[in-house]
Write a protein that holds these residues in place. Structure first.
Motif, PDB file in Angstrom:
ATOM      1  N   PRO B 106       4.712 -87.472   9.037  1.00 56.12           N
ATOM      2  CA  PRO B 106       4.676 -86.319   9.952  1.00 56.12           C
ATOM      3  C   PRO B 106       4.933 -86.697  11.420  1.00 56.12           C
ATOM      4  N   THR B 107       4.388 -87.821  11.887  1.00 54.58           N
ATOM      5  CA  THR B 107       4.558 -88.138  13.310  1.00 54.58           C
ATOM      6  C   THR B 107       5.888 -88.821  13.595  1.00 54.58           C
ATOM      7  N   GLN B 110       8.940 -86.495  11.429  1.00 50.90           N
ATOM      8  CA  GLN B 110       9.045 -85.093  11.841  1.00 50.90           C
ATOM      9  C   GLN B 110       8.695 -84.898  13.304  1.00 50.90           C
ATOM     10  N   ARG B 112       5.893 -84.601  14.787  1.00 55.73           N
ATOM     11  CA  ARG B 112       4.864 -83.608  15.087  1.00 55.73           C
ATOM     12  C   ARG B 112       3.752 -84.216  15.940  1.00 55.73           C
ATOM     13  N   ASN B 113       3.008 -83.350  16.541  1.00 55.35           N
ATOM     14  CA  ASN B 113       1.897 -83.738  17.410  1.00 55.35           C
ATOM     15  C   ASN B 113       0.821 -84.491  16.636  1.00 55.35           C
ATOM     16  N   LYS B 114       0.442 -85.647  17.162  1.00 50.81           N
ATOM     17  CA  LYS B 114      -0.430 -86.542  16.400  1.00 50.81           C
ATOM     18  C   LYS B 114      -1.823 -85.942  16.136  1.00 50.81           C
ATOM     19  N   GLU B 116      -2.769 -82.868  16.003  1.00 54.62           N
ATOM     20  CA  GLU B 116      -2.688 -81.745  15.076  1.00 54.62           C
ATOM     21  C   GLU B 116      -2.559 -82.259  13.638  1.00 54.62           C
ATOM     22  N   VAL B 117      -1.661 -83.231  13.447  1.00 51.18           N
ATOM     23  CA  VAL B 117      -1.456 -83.775  12.110  1.00 51.18           C
ATOM     24  C   VAL B 117      -2.711 -84.494  11.633  1.00 51.18           C
TER      25      VAL B 117
END
Lengths: 219, 246
Positions: B106-107, B110, B112-114, B116-117
């Motif tokens: 995810p990080t 993708q 994405r914000n750490k 949040e994930v």
């Protein structure tokens, strides 16, 4: 065995000792850098460079350091490249050590199970991310035993520098023997000097091997 | 009719001269659970691996959400974020903690914000009963726990489609239940679309909407699950089910 003779020779051996250490350090550092670059070129199968790397490794590993040094020191000046003894020695050692280190690192990278690579791919990692997060951390720790063996090997190989008259340890001993005809004392000091470098280093490297051995993550 | 999410058309695969997948045709609709059954060496694993680009194929095509997959590494790399896969041997990364195994995709992939994930990862771990293992290394976990983490790692990418390749085959019998329950929940509660290769017939029967029965690289039959287990269309499948002793 005569202690005064040994005592008198110690300042000369100290210089040789220092030079052996210094040349080994530069040579090993250079070899590791070359080894990492070559093993990465092979890992990523970068076109052209990949083939060149294979040729380099074969040539380097299958010719003696002695002959490589003769080339650098005696043959290169013929084509106008004068390197001097120490530089020839360092370049020779890196040329030799680079391929040994490359094989060591490649062995580590190739030792990362295929299923690890696949599970990395399955979460969408790119080739470079796969290398960065999966293959390098696991592969480097797998290649530490080879790295340790190569470090010891390269230090011992510096004794061959004597043929191009670099005044390192072996050269110092041979010089003294030539001048004073006392081989027992000087060879004794020579052996002790190498042992002082290699035995503690070997102990440290063995400890390091144990610490980073693959599979001990989390201990 | 639910939307078709995956379609395989006239796929053939060869290892050298050996023809290992013969003219494979099937499709999977959104929310559907398809199980691949068949004897060892029938090509189940090979087939499921082609659906994630881990095996190539020489003829035919795969369509994902209506678009033909261009079978090169770059394209697959994109698609793998949408097609999650879990393997028999779990293959968590031993050099990373459980939480970092989960966060990696995810990080890094993708972006994405750490934070949040991370909170999502903790939730997922809690759902599979492993919240307290977030900071453990994989080697400190049992096989069943590793496999549950591997499932969480795949789910953290928010896949639209999951592939499970014999995920309980190397687990102790008492670990199997927990892993299968997670997959079952995923199918029933989250309505996840999935293809499952398994040797657990009871599980297959519970979870499957449809069964593809393979032998020697051929799909011998595609049958709705309730029919397959009571009245398979082919003698070969009947024989197979009898031999499974269930």
């Amino acid at each position: 065995m005569s202690w005064p003779i040994i005592q008198q020779s110690l300042p000369m051996f100290a210089k040789g000792f220092e030079l052996t250490l210094w040349l080994s350090f530069i040579g090993i550092l250079g070899s590791i850098i070359v080894g990492i670059v070559v093993s990465m070129v092979r890992l990523f199968k970068i076109p052209v460079l990949h083939q060149l790397a294979s040729i380099y490794v074969e040539v380097s590993r299958n010719t003696p350091l002695l002959i490589q040094l003769f080339f650098l020191y005696y043959a290169f000046p013929v084509i106008g490249i004068k390197l001097g003894a120490e530089l020839s020695g360092i370049i020779g050692l890196i040329f030799l050590g680079g391929s040994y280190m490359a094989e060591g690192f490649s062995g580590g990278f190739n030792g990362v199970p295929k299923s690890q690579v696949e599970s990395g791919k399955a979460i969408g990692l790119s080739r470079f991310q796969l290398a960065r997060f999966v293959i390098f951390p696991q592969g480097f720790s797998k290649s530490v035993p080879a790295l340790a063996a190569n470090i010891i090997f390269l230090i011992k190989e510096t004794s061959i520098f004597t043929v191009i008259a670099i005044p390192e340890l072996t050269n110092t001993a041979l010089d003294l023997i030539g001048m004073y005809y006392r081989s027992n004392e000087y060879l004794f000091v020579l052996v002790v000097a190498y042992a002082i470098i290699l035995i503690p280093l070997s102990v440290i490297l063995t400890y390091l091997e144990k610490r980073v051995r693959y599979g001990t993550f989390g201990n | 009719m639910a939307e078709e999410i995956l379609k395989v058309e006239n796929m053939h695969k060869y290892y050298g001269k050996k023809h290992v997948l013969h003219d494979i045709n099937f499709s999977v609709s959104e929310g559907e659970v398809v199980t691949l059954l068949g004897p060892s060496g029938s090509g189940k694993s090979t087939l499921i691996r082609t659906l994630n680009g881990l095996e190539d194929y020489q003829e035919g095509a795969i369509f994902f959400q209506g678009t033909k997959i261009n079978p090169d590494e770059k394209h697959w790399q994109q698609l793998r974020q949408k097609i999650g896969m879990v393997f028999q041997s779990y293959d968590l990364f031993p050099n990373l903690k459980v939480i970092d195994n989960i966060l990696l995709g995810p990080t890094k992939v993708q972006g994405r914000n750490k934070e949040e994930v991370e909170s999502e990862a903790h939730q997922l771990l809690a759902q599979v009963g492993l919240e307290e293992f977030a900071n453990a290394y994989p080697r400190q976990l049992s096989g069943g726990q590793k496999q549950r983490v591997a499932i969480v790692r795949a789910l953290a990418l928010h896949p639209e489609f999951m592939l499970f390749d014999e995920v309980t085959a190397s687990l102790d019998p008492e670990m199997v239940r927990g892993v299968l329950e997670i997959i079952e929940n995923l199918a029933k509660n989250d309505n996840m679309t999935m293809i499952v290769v398994t040797h657990e017939m009871n599980f297959a029967q519970q979870i499957a909407d449809r069964v593809l029965f393979l032998e020697d690289g051929n799909i011998l039959e595609q049958t709705p699950a309730d029919q397959f287990f009571t009245d398979p269309q082919t003698d070969r499948a009947k024989e197979f089910l009898d031999s499974m002793d269930f």
